[in-house]
Design an enzyme around this catalytic site. Structure first.
Site, PDB file in Angstrom:
ATOM      1  N   ASP A  92       0.798  -1.231   0.000  1.00  0.00           N
ATOM      2  CA  ASP A  92       0.000   0.000   0.000  1.00  0.00           C
ATOM      3  C   ASP A  92       0.835   1.288   0.000  1.00  0.00           C
ATOM      4  OD1 ASP A  92       1.028  -0.370   2.509  1.00  0.00           O
ATOM      5  OD2 ASP A  92      -0.869  -0.284   3.585  1.00  0.00           O
ATOM      6  N   HIS A  93       2.018   1.250   0.621  1.00  0.00           N
ATOM      7  CA  HIS A  93       2.754   2.498   0.824  1.00  0.00           C
ATOM      8  C   HIS A  93       3.548   2.971  -0.384  1.00  0.00           C
ATOM      9  CE1 HIS A  93       1.707   2.026   4.993  1.00  0.00           C
ATOM     10  NE2 HIS A  93       2.415   3.076   5.359  1.00  0.00           N
ATOM     11  N   ASP A 157       3.294  -1.062  11.646  1.00  0.00           N
ATOM     12  CA  ASP A 157       2.809   0.258  11.266  1.00  0.00           C
ATOM     13  C   ASP A 157       2.145   0.863  12.496  1.00  0.00           C
ATOM     14  OD1 ASP A 157       2.102   1.862   8.508  1.00  0.00           O
ATOM     15  OD2 ASP A 157       0.707   2.271  10.140  1.00  0.00           O
ATOM     16  N   ARG A 445      -1.731  12.363  10.204  1.00  0.00           N
ATOM     17  CA  ARG A 445      -0.443  12.984  10.545  1.00  0.00           C
ATOM     18  C   ARG A 445      -0.268  14.244   9.726  1.00  0.00           C
ATOM     19  NH1 ARG A 445       2.869   7.743  11.744  1.00  0.00           N
ATOM     20  NH2 ARG A 445       2.097   7.690  13.880  1.00  0.00           N
ATOM     21  N   SER A 641       5.868   7.320  13.245  1.00  0.00           N
ATOM     22  CA  SER A 641       5.915   6.048  12.528  1.00  0.00           C
ATOM     23  C   SER A 641       6.687   4.960  13.262  1.00  0.00           C
ATOM     24  CB  SER A 641       6.555   6.299  11.163  1.00  0.00           C
ATOM     25  OG  SER A 641       7.143   5.142  10.654  1.00  0.00           O
ATOM     26  N   ARG A 643       8.627   2.983  11.605  1.00  0.00           N
ATOM     27  CA  ARG A 643       9.739   2.614  10.717  1.00  0.00           C
ATOM     28  C   ARG A 643      11.033   2.449  11.509  1.00  0.00           C
ATOM     29  NH1 ARG A 643       9.099   8.508   7.988  1.00  0.00           N
ATOM     30  NH2 ARG A 643       6.986   7.701   7.962  1.00  0.00           N
TER      31      ARG A 643
HETATM   32  C1  MIC Z   1       2.939   6.492   8.737  1.00  0.00           C
HETATM   33  O1  MIC Z   1       1.734   6.704   8.752  1.00  0.00           O
HETATM   34  O2  MIC Z   1       3.797   7.262   9.215  1.00  0.00           O
HETATM   35  C2  MIC Z   1       3.431   5.219   8.104  1.00  0.00           C
HETATM   36  C3  MIC Z   1       4.121   5.575   6.855  1.00  0.00           C
HETATM   37  O3  MIC Z   1       2.329   4.390   7.799  1.00  0.00           O
HETATM   38  C4  MIC Z   1       4.374   4.539   9.094  1.00  0.00           C
HETATM   39  C5  MIC Z   1       5.042   3.334   8.581  1.00  0.00           C
HETATM   40  C6  MIC Z   1       6.228   3.595   7.700  1.00  0.00           C
HETATM   41  O4  MIC Z   1       6.965   4.539   7.921  1.00  0.00           O
HETATM   42  O5  MIC Z   1       6.432   2.789   6.801  1.00  0.00           O
HETATM   43  C7  MIC Z   1       3.719   4.208  10.431  1.00  0.00           C
HETATM   44  O6  MIC Z   1       2.728   4.781  10.774  1.00  0.00           O
HETATM   45  O7  MIC Z   1       4.273   3.376  11.176  1.00  0.00           O
HETATM   46 FE1  SF4 Z   2      -0.786   4.784   5.018  1.00  0.00          FE
HETATM   47 FE2  SF4 Z   2       0.233   5.465   7.415  1.00  0.00          FE
HETATM   48 FE3  SF4 Z   2      -1.154   7.217   5.943  1.00  0.00          FE
HETATM   49 FE4  SF4 Z   2      -2.395   5.206   7.041  1.00  0.00          FE
HETATM   50  S1  SF4 Z   2      -1.343   6.848   8.130  1.00  0.00           S
HETATM   51  S2  SF4 Z   2      -2.682   5.954   4.948  1.00  0.00           S
HETATM   52  S3  SF4 Z   2      -0.871   3.580   6.905  1.00  0.00           S
HETATM   53  S4  SF4 Z   2       0.820   6.305   5.432  1.00  0.00           S
END
Ligand code: MIC
Ligand code: SF4
Length: 748
Positions: A92-93, A157, A445, A641, A643
């Site tokens: 998805d990302h 995630d 976010r 995140s 990550r």
């Molecule tokens: C996000 O919403 O910040 C992400 C991208 O989904 C991350 C995961 C990532 O950095 O791959 C998260 O929420 O953990």
């Molecule tokens: Fe994707 Fe993270 Fe955004 Fe949700 S918050 S849509 S998992 S990047």
């Protein structure tokens, strides 16, 4: 798909609950029920909130493509034939949003071929379910297929808590945690404290589930939930749809909460039924008392929760949060005045709805109702208007029921079922670096640079229906709840409050679901990692600790203010290197504010005096000389995140210690897992004492012990030095990780 898991779990719950009631001498909250029934060993486990480390056995593991790469690379080092618990990978990302759903998806499949092949081949071999690109966003797909009341799932995630909408504890973790659980080990987490949110009343008019969590973000702040579970209860809880509950739990990540959860109720039954899980719904109904808190809890909640917040849904106003942080909240009626006072540009450049947080049928139908009213008055979106559906089911149902058409008539573009602009995978045509524009989304976010890669962009968050109204007005100072807007005929009108359906009357339409089952026996299969890949790199174990104290380490960076994982390891264009540790490490700290340099992401090589280098360049120079370094951080360091690249890159580039005022939960664990010493200042004011040219020693490491502070000596350039104390939360087991060089090394 979770039927057997649920059956086995519900069968064993009564016994373990009886033991727990006896041991605790009282009834159990819902969170406690889930925790005790997933204990690796209830009898030997110590149960002390905020102190004990819990060893738990999750029911499932979910991973998304951007974090699954490292999770799988680490899992592969454990040399297991197959995963020990049911697991899935969701693509998805990595899909970039630019030309709309179809074209974007085709391009993604092509440009991410190596990564998708790697993940698909690893999934097939090791017994993992694989959801193809375009199938949907991890949390939506988990809610539709895997979440079940009373369960425990971990996901790589931070918004995994979305599953709390179906009454489970769904917790975000780093890839190393997922790798270990898939390898058969229990999962460890600090026994969370409990925040009880007592909901009364009922949402009405413009107020939506999103506003509950936006309001709580303002009240509790981005660190108010750290190492806590947020448990909702009270009559108001039953009035919120399961997907609305999912939105609230999803964004509990923005409080730093370990997770959030709602008790099992009829709304969950309805959602399970409509997503083809009537058998599971019936099983849960038959076991209802196991899936809610004991009755005495709501009678005197103060005895059960460490903190209680009252929210009257009937009086809740729609909220807007931002810019730059999700806890800068205000009711929409105060937005215009605040924008004026603070000089936020009120002309909106983009409005985005959907994402994993807010793309339920309820969200979309309510937003479409606002869009229809705009169209009826001859209006179109004044801003660029983008829609990110959460899954194939959502997309096809939106299409069948005419919502896509409505959004498109309004001037909207429907993107693929993926993260896209929420994670910086967005080619914003009109974005100009250095220029402060305002945008608004229904995502979760809004850290600087997150959506369009432009640090100056002011990103606000609101419910999808409010965002749709903003799209039509194009004006952040417009309050659709209280103010009129002018139609194409010059006449003023007021939007009627949004109306929608919680669930589609005709059921969900289905498209291509995009699920690929693993091989029955994967033994002879290979995992695709092209040796010359720019995208994937097999991992080399980090070196073991040499047994010596850290002596006079140079300061790599002292971050100032908010330091999220987006600051430490930015996403957007860097997402493509998530499987290549060496390459991605060039992004290290690119978004972070250095206390000793005016521009983010840059600093000075203190050994040569050369300045204006990226932090990664400096770290690589130190590493080449065999020198380790230290990072100093501010409050809630590593917020956001999951990550683990934000821990792996520093480790790879020889950072030995990170010392901060405080940490966010997932990141602190990620640092420990990778063998970095994570310390906090015993006196947060000591943060001020550290200057650019200092050399820092951390001593007494051979007697590192749980709960025992360590000494940090700051050597000043004039030859003087001062010693301060630092605390840590390292357990015996985590000391073993530190000594072995990483948790993974400690396993082998
Ligand atoms: C996000 O919403 O910040 C992400 C991208 O989904 C991350 C995961 C990532 O950095 O791959 C998260 O929420 O953990
Ligand atoms: Fe994707 Fe993270 Fe955004 Fe949700 S918050 S849509 S998992 S990047």
């Amino acid at each position: 798909m979770s039927m057997d898991l649920a059956k086995n779990l519900y069968a064993k719950m009564p016994d373990v609950f009886a033991k727990a009631r006896k041991k605790f001498g009282r009834g159990l909250t819902l969170s406690e029920k889930v925790l005790v029934s997933h204990a690796d060993n209830f009898d030997t486990q110590t149960w002390e909130r905020g102190k004990a480390m819990l060893a738990l056995r999750p029911d499932r593991v979910a991973m998304q493509d951007a974090t699954a790469q490292m999770a799988m690379l680490q899992f592969m080092q454990a040399n297991k034939a197959t995963v020990a618990v049911p697991s899935t990978i969701h693509c998805d990302h990595l899909i970039r949003a630019e030309m709309g759903s179809e074209k974007d998806l085709l391009r993604a499949v092509d440009e991410n071929k190596e990564v998708y092949n790697f993940l698909a081949s690893a999934a097939k071999k090791y017994g993992i379910g694989f959801w193809k690109p375009g199938a949907g966003i991890i949390h939506q797909v988990v809610l539709e297929n895997y979440a079940f009341p009373g369960g425990l799932i971990i996901g790589t995630d931070s918004h995994t808590p979305n599953g709390g909408g179906l009454g489970m504890l769904a917790i975000g973790v780093g890839g190393a945690d997922a790798g270990e659980v898939m390898a058969g080990l229990p999962w460890e987490v600090l026994h969370p404290k409990l925040i009880g949110i007592h909901l009364t009343g009922k949402l009405s008019g413009w107020a939506s589930p999103k506003d509950v969590i936006l309001f709580l973000c303002g009240l509790l702040t981005v660190k108010g939930g750290t190492n806590k579970i947020v448990e909702y209860f009270g009559p108001g809880a039953e009035t919120i749809s399961a997907t609305g509950k999912g939105t609230i739990c999803n964004m509990g990540a923005e409080l730093g909460a370990t997770t959030s959860v709602f008790p099992f109720d009829q709304k969950m039954v309805a959602y399970l039924n409509i997503t083809d899980r009537a058998d599971l719904a019936n099983l849960a109904i038959a076991n209802r008392s196991l899936l809610v808190a004991d009755p005495e809890v709501s009678l005197s909640p103060e005895k059960y929760y460490d903190q209680i917040v009252e929210v009257d849904l009937s009086t809740l106003e729609p909220h807007v949060v931002g810019p730059h942080t999700p806890d800068l909240a205000r009711p929409i009626s105060k937005m215009a005045a605040e924008a004026k006072e603070k000089g936020y540009p009120v002309e909106l450049k983009a409005a985005l709805i959907g994402s994993c947080t807010n793309s339920s049928y309820e969200d979309i139908s309510r937003s479409a109702h606002i869009a229809q009213q705009g169209l009826k008055a001859g209006l179109k979106a004044k801003t660029s208007f983008l829609v990110s559906p959460g899954s194939e089911r959502i997309y096809h149902t939106m299409k069948r029921d005419g919502f896509l058409d409505t959004f498109e008539k309004l001037g909207g573009t429907v993107l693929s079922n993926s993260c896209g602009p929420c994670i910086g995978q967005w080619k914003r045509a009109d974005g100009v670096k250095g220029k402060a524009d305002s945008i608004v989304s229904s995502f979760n976010r809004n850290f600087p640079g997150r959506n369009d890669g432009i640090n100056e962009t002011l990103s606000f968050l609101a419910s999808p229906e409010i965002v749709t109204a903003y799209a039509i007005s194009g004006d952040l100072a417009f309050d659709p709840v209280h103010q009129n807007i002018t139609g194409a005929d010059g006449k003023e009108f007021k939007f009627l409050p949004p109306q929608g359906e919680e669930l589609p009357a005709k059921g969900f339409a289905k498209g291509e679901e995009g699920f690929v089952a693993p091989a029955v026996n994967g033994e002879g299969l290979t995992v695709d990692v092209p040796p010359t890949s720019e995208r994937l790199q097999l991992l080399q174990p980090f070196p073991r600790w040499d047994g010596k104290d850290f002596d006079k380490l140079p300061l790599l960076i002292k971050t100032k203010g908010k330091t999220t994982t987006d600051h430490i390891s930015p996403a957007g264009p860097w997402l493509k290197f998530r499987g290549h540790l060496d390459k991605i490490s060039d992004n290290m700290f690119l978004g972070a504010n250095n206390a000793f340099f005016p521009e983010p992401g840059k600093g000075t090589d203190v050994l040569t005096g050369e300045t204006g280098l990226t932090i990664a360049q400096i770290a690589r120079r130190y590493k080449a000389k065999g020198i380790g370094s230290i990072v100093v951080g501010d409050e809630n360091y590593g917020e956001g995140s999951s990550r683990e690249h934000a821990a792996m890159s520093p480790r790879f580039l020889n950072v030995r210690v990170v010392i901060t005022k405080s940490f966010a939960r997932i990141h602190e664990t990620n640092l420990k897992k990778q063998g970095i010493l994570a310390l906090t200042f015993a006196d947060p004011k000591d943060y001020e004492k550290i200057e650019q040219q200092d050399r820092i020693s951390v001593t007494g490491l051979s007697s590192l012990a749980p709960g025992k502070p360590v000494q940090v000596t700051i050597h000043k350039p004039d030859g003087t030095s001062l010693t301060i104390q630092a605390n840590h939360s390292i357990t015996e087991q985590q000391i073993a990780w530190f000594k072995a060089g990483s948790a993974l090394n400690a396993l082998n």
